[in-house]
Design a protein around this motif. Sequence first.
Motif, PDB file in Angstrom:
ATOM      1  N   ASP A 102       0.830  -1.207   0.000  1.00 57.58           N
ATOM      2  CA  ASP A 102       0.000   0.000   0.000  1.00 57.58           C
ATOM      3  C   ASP A 102       0.866   1.260   0.000  1.00 57.58           C
ATOM      4  OD1 ASP A 102       0.815  -0.515   2.639  1.00 57.58           O
ATOM      5  OD2 ASP A 102      -0.879   0.588   3.468  1.00 57.58           O
ATOM      6  N   ASN A 103       1.984   1.230   0.734  1.00 53.11           N
ATOM      7  CA  ASN A 103       2.877   2.386   0.734  1.00 53.11           C
ATOM      8  C   ASN A 103       3.628   2.518  -0.594  1.00 53.11           C
ATOM      9  OD1 ASN A 103       2.225   3.404   3.231  1.00 53.11           O
ATOM     10  ND2 ASN A 103       3.754   2.177   4.305  1.00 53.11           N
ATOM     11  N   LEU A 104       3.949   1.392  -1.227  1.00 53.39           N
ATOM     12  CA  LEU A 104       4.595   1.451  -2.542  1.00 53.39           C
ATOM     13  C   LEU A 104       3.668   2.090  -3.572  1.00 53.39           C
ATOM     14  CD1 LEU A 104       6.413  -1.998  -2.667  1.00 53.39           C
ATOM     15  CD2 LEU A 104       7.485   0.264  -2.591  1.00 53.39           C
ATOM     16  N   ILE A 105       2.382   1.749  -3.506  1.00 55.05           N
ATOM     17  CA  ILE A 105       1.421   2.335  -4.448  1.00 55.05           C
ATOM     18  C   ILE A 105       1.296   3.834  -4.212  1.00 55.05           C
ATOM     19  CG2 ILE A 105      -1.052   2.377  -5.027  1.00 55.05           C
ATOM     20  CD1 ILE A 105      -0.964  -0.704  -4.766  1.00 55.05           C
ATOM     21  N   LYS A 106       1.345   4.250  -2.925  1.00 54.31           N
ATOM     22  CA  LYS A 106       1.319   5.685  -2.635  1.00 54.31           C
ATOM     23  C   LYS A 106       2.517   6.396  -3.250  1.00 54.31           C
ATOM     24  CE  LYS A 106      -1.005   5.121   1.793  1.00 54.31           C
ATOM     25  NZ  LYS A 106      -0.789   5.115   3.255  1.00 54.31           N
ATOM     26  N   ARG A 107       3.626   5.658  -3.386  1.00 56.77           N
ATOM     27  CA  ARG A 107       4.837   6.226  -3.998  1.00 56.77           C
ATOM     28  C   ARG A 107       4.869   5.994  -5.508  1.00 56.77           C
ATOM     29  NH1 ARG A 107       9.733   5.491   0.219  1.00 56.77           N
ATOM     30  NH2 ARG A 107       8.562   6.005   2.073  1.00 56.77           N
ATOM     31  N   ARG A 108       3.715   5.608  -6.025  1.00 55.69           N
ATOM     32  CA  ARG A 108       3.521   5.439  -7.470  1.00 55.69           C
ATOM     33  C   ARG A 108       4.318   4.272  -8.067  1.00 55.69           C
ATOM     34  NH1 ARG A 108       3.038  11.747  -9.192  1.00 55.69           N
ATOM     35  NH2 ARG A 108       1.438  12.198  -7.691  1.00 55.69           N
TER      36      ARG A 108
END
Length: 75
Positions: free
Chosen positions: A13-19
């Motif tokens: 989820d944090n990786l997706i926030k970082r695109r």
Amino acid sequence: MWFVHKQVILTKDNLIKRRCVGSSRCYFCDQNETIQHLFIECPLAKLLWRTIHIAFNITPPVDIESLFGMWLAGV
Ligand SMILES: [Zn+2]
């Protein structure tokens, strides 16, 4: 442990926030991977916590704050 407490560990989820492109699903159970899920709610994490409970009589945490409650109280 600091990264987990600050909730900045690189879960999906944090990786997706970082695109970062990719699936948000946990490799172990196909639920959305968050810090709460990876360390507390995932069936694999629950199995590990139950094993620790049986071996060392340590109560499994219910959330990230309770996971680090004792540790943070000592710092
Ligand atoms: Zn999982």
